[in-house]
Design an enzyme around this catalytic site. Sequence first.
Site, PDB file in Angstrom:
ATOM      1  N   ASP A   1      91.935  47.001  63.483  1.00  0.00           N
ATOM      2  CA  ASP A   1      93.463  46.865  63.489  1.00  0.00           C
ATOM      3  C   ASP A   1      93.719  45.689  62.921  1.00  0.00           C
ATOM      4  OD1 ASP A   1      92.599  44.655  65.268  1.00  0.00           O
ATOM      5  OD2 ASP A   1      93.367  45.468  67.210  1.00  0.00           O
ATOM      6  N   SER A   2      94.950  45.430  62.916  1.00  0.00           N
ATOM      7  CA  SER A   2      95.706  44.168  62.130  1.00  0.00           C
ATOM      8  C   SER A   2      95.810  43.106  62.921  1.00  0.00           C
ATOM      9  CB  SER A   2      97.006  44.668  61.529  1.00  0.00           C
ATOM     10  OG  SER A   2      97.898  45.057  62.459  1.00  0.00           O
ATOM     11  N   GLY A   3      95.598  43.046  64.084  1.00  0.00           N
ATOM     12  CA  GLY A   3      96.097  41.902  65.177  1.00  0.00           C
ATOM     13  C   GLY A   3      97.538  42.257  65.747  1.00  0.00           C
ATOM     14  N   GLY A   4      98.231  42.973  65.051  1.00  0.00           N
ATOM     15  CA  GLY A   4      99.491  42.930  65.497  1.00  0.00           C
ATOM     16  C   GLY A   4      99.602  43.376  66.939  1.00  0.00           C
ATOM     17  N   PHE A   5      98.768  44.178  67.475  1.00  0.00           N
ATOM     18  CA  PHE A   5      98.845  44.602  68.814  1.00  0.00           C
ATOM     19  C   PHE A   5      98.413  43.589  69.711  1.00  0.00           C
ATOM     20  CE2 PHE A   5      97.222  46.386  72.865  1.00  0.00           C
ATOM     21  CZ  PHE A   5      98.398  46.971  73.210  1.00  0.00           C
TER      22      PHE A   5
ATOM     23  N   ASP B   1     101.765  45.251  61.979  1.00  0.00           N
ATOM     24  CA  ASP B   1     103.174  45.977  62.277  1.00  0.00           C
ATOM     25  C   ASP B   1     103.386  45.087  63.354  1.00  0.00           C
ATOM     26  OD1 ASP B   1     100.940  46.594  63.912  1.00  0.00           O
ATOM     27  OD2 ASP B   1     101.641  48.303  64.712  1.00  0.00           O
TER      28      ASP B   1
ATOM     29  N   GLY C   1     102.228  51.586  68.973  1.00  0.00           N
ATOM     30  CA  GLY C   1     103.437  51.271  70.132  1.00  0.00           C
ATOM     31  C   GLY C   1     103.416  52.118  71.263  1.00  0.00           C
TER      32      GLY C   1
ATOM     33  N   ASP D   1      91.273  55.745  69.759  1.00  0.00           N
ATOM     34  CA  ASP D   1      90.207  54.649  70.170  1.00  0.00           C
ATOM     35  C   ASP D   1      91.252  54.309  71.595  1.00  0.00           C
ATOM     36  OD1 ASP D   1      92.615  53.154  69.023  1.00  0.00           O
ATOM     37  OD2 ASP D   1      91.706  51.452  70.019  1.00  0.00           O
TER      38      ASP D   1
ATOM     39  N   CYS E   1      76.098  66.184  82.772  1.00  0.00           N
ATOM     40  CA  CYS E   1      76.128  65.322  81.648  1.00  0.00           C
ATOM     41  C   CYS E   1      74.684  65.264  81.257  1.00  0.00           C
ATOM     42  CB  CYS E   1      76.538  64.078  82.212  1.00  0.00           C
ATOM     43  SG  CYS E   1      76.587  62.683  80.586  1.00  0.00           S
TER      44      CYS E   1
ATOM     45  N   CYS F   1      73.651  62.913  79.033  1.00  0.00           N
ATOM     46  CA  CYS F   1      73.088  61.588  78.565  1.00  0.00           C
ATOM     47  C   CYS F   1      71.818  61.063  79.273  1.00  0.00           C
ATOM     48  CB  CYS F   1      74.471  60.583  78.753  1.00  0.00           C
ATOM     49  SG  CYS F   1      74.450  59.597  80.381  1.00  0.00           S
TER      50      CYS F   1
ATOM     51  N   CYS G   1      72.435  59.834  83.101  1.00  0.00           N
ATOM     52  CA  CYS G   1      72.224  61.046  83.900  1.00  0.00           C
ATOM     53  C   CYS G   1      70.973  61.590  84.091  1.00  0.00           C
ATOM     54  CB  CYS G   1      73.527  62.027  83.702  1.00  0.00           C
ATOM     55  SG  CYS G   1      75.233  61.120  83.675  1.00  0.00           S
TER      56      CYS G   1
ATOM     57  N   HIS H   1      76.918  55.885  79.831  1.00  0.00           N
ATOM     58  CA  HIS H   1      77.509  57.103  80.327  1.00  0.00           C
ATOM     59  C   HIS H   1      78.900  57.522  79.902  1.00  0.00           C
ATOM     60  CE1 HIS H   1      78.547  60.614  82.674  1.00  0.00           C
ATOM     61  NE2 HIS H   1      79.532  59.624  82.990  1.00  0.00           N
TER      62      HIS H   1
HETATM   63 ZN   LIG Z   1      76.077  60.820  81.627  1.00  0.00          ZN
END
Ligand SMILES: [Zn+2]
Length: 431
Positions: free
Chosen positions: A91-95, A145, A278, A328, A366, A368, A371, A397
């Site tokens: 990101d640009s750092g703006g947020f 921004d 935003g 994200d 799941c 993963c 799990c 997880h």
């Molecule tokens: Zn899992």
Amino acid sequence: MSIRFQIEASNGAGRLGRLITPHGVVETPVFMPVGTLASVKGVPQDLLEDLGVQILLGNTYHLYLRPGVDTVRGMGGLHGFMSWDRAILTDSGGFQVFSLTELRKVHEEGVTFRSHLDGSSHFFSPESAIEAEIGLGADIIMAFDECTEFPAERERVRASMELTLRWAERSKKHFEEHKRRVPWGTSAQHSALSIQPKRSGESPADADRSVRAPQKIGKLRSPGQTGAAVPAWAGTLPTTGATQSLFGIVQGGMDLELRRESAERTVEIGFPGYAMGGLSVGEPRAVTREIVESTLPYLPIDQPRYLMGVGTPEEIAAYAALGVDMMDCVLPTRAARHGLLFTSVGKVSIKQARYANDAGALDPACGCRVCARYSRAYLRHLYASNEVLAQVLNTVHNLSFYLDTMRRVRHSIRLGEGTGFLSGVSSQPKP
Ligand SMILES: [Zn+2]
């Protein structure tokens, strides 16, 4: 041209695509884990690779403060520094600067802000933010921004949107003039991008500036060390013209008309991809969705569309179905550190006493590694005991759950199925 975006299938508004970056292919729609400080908290890079992460996000504001852009640049950019040879977005750092409500002052020129670490004073302009992002060397970088606060008066939102548009122009201008200084130079000879011949207009000086090969990188790997830990391009000399790609950001607060205008004028400036920023700043969820739905038609259909900072599992699936390609959010990683786990039957708060003797898997549906191996009782014990492993396993997880959700979305788009499976994706508390 340093990214290519190919749409391979679509179903309604949702589309299945391939975003080809200088550091590999990203299948879209994609959820990008957040690695704020060049680290997805608690999860080592080889594990992220195993989970199938193809792109992750770094935060310019945090990395600028610590360890500093020069340090990262000297290590070959984020890819070399964190030993991650897949795609990265910053990101640009703006947020982040925006969220320092008490510590910032916005001018036409840029933003003065105080570090949340030590109170020291700093200044970000579109030029200096882009400069930092070039030094960090992510594949995709964002224009600087102003994230408009919520709620805000219409005139304030318009003024903020106009400022973001002026900053977008300045961001693009600075990027175009300096993009050859990216620290990984032109690593595309080892990437999924086809090798582009050097443009005839490129001067030897341009080529020279691009030679910032990370000489120190080779030392990161001891003899005999294997795996993807060190980028294949480390130490190689650039031969092609791959650079970063700068995305524009649509603002306009919660005003549909201003959002449309912001989208049209940002597209007019011209970027290889567009984000909706935003949002997720405290507005009701229904408003977020309304803004996204009404903005998407004004973004080019053949370019990637990125919704910043969203959301829950059912939201990312729903937005993908609407035609968002990239998202994200800190939610899966942050929630995991607080013992909140997303499962196919709702959200589980693993600290609850009801799990103390529960031998079952966290989420039997799941696949993963967490799990597959550990019981709820064990996960609850780790969390209650404040063991570091609790954070690691919970994060693995939750990330798996998010990545799997997006895999299912992509699969359903490829098969031309509806999003009926969305009913199975829920972040409501487990009954
Ligand atoms: Zn899992």
